[in-house]
Design an enzyme around this catalytic site. Sequence first.
Site: not given
Length: 270
Positions: A173, A204, A206-209
């Site tokens: 990412k 943003t 929690g974007t990765g989750c």
Amino acid sequence: MKTVLSIAGSDCSAGAGIQADLKTMMAHGTYGMSVITALTAQNTTGVFGIRETEPEFIGAQLDAVFTDIMPDAVKTGMIASAQAVHVICEKLRFYRAENIVTDTVLASTSGTAFLKGEALKQAEEELFVLARLLTPNIPEAEVLSGILITGKDSMQQAAKALEQKFGCSVLLKGGHLSDTADDLLYDGGQFYWFRQRQIDNPNTHGTGCTLSSAIACNLANGMQMPDAVRKAKEYVTGAITDGLNLGHGNGPLNHGYHLFKNYLFKINIH
């Protein structure tokens, strides 16, 4: 209906972790399930406490899920101890879990370390090699690959090194890049770039989750990896662009942005 399991920590403010995963799964028309690896006291401003789940009880949760409702895909997130990693991997191998998407959560956005020391070593030896896809950000990819990432060429080097190291596809990412937020997928010996402009929204959390859960849902629904990633990125982009603004810090995404719009439209036409 396809079924997807999240193995991760709980976020009481519901922007990340288990809560974000379950909302994402519902938004993708899948049946979401959860195995909680830790409780966290956190909100949009930071993490204030962590209480790990005993490894034996993590195992009991996994047994309860897999012996009753078999997941079509599994997403793993925050796992805080080497013992927990080992138990999880034992169960995933025993039940022959498929479509494992591993979000390499080394630390929270606010800087709290989650996976480190012996736990990180255990994850590298057992968990990452079970994954169909790893989804590290640039700092995580640097730790795991030993390659300093300064641009797109070094992103490709790191992604290829991680694929060779762990034997799985890698979505690196690019949100930490200075000029773009382009992501790089290395899958089946091919590089796929997903162009992404920087979105003017600081919320943003929690974007990765959310991204890793969305990919798991798409894999459960039968998509090939490049399409699963592309559709997941479209979903996350929409959830950020919606502009939800909650809390005093790095706020959450609107995981149900399209559901809310459809709901309000139906209310208005009646």
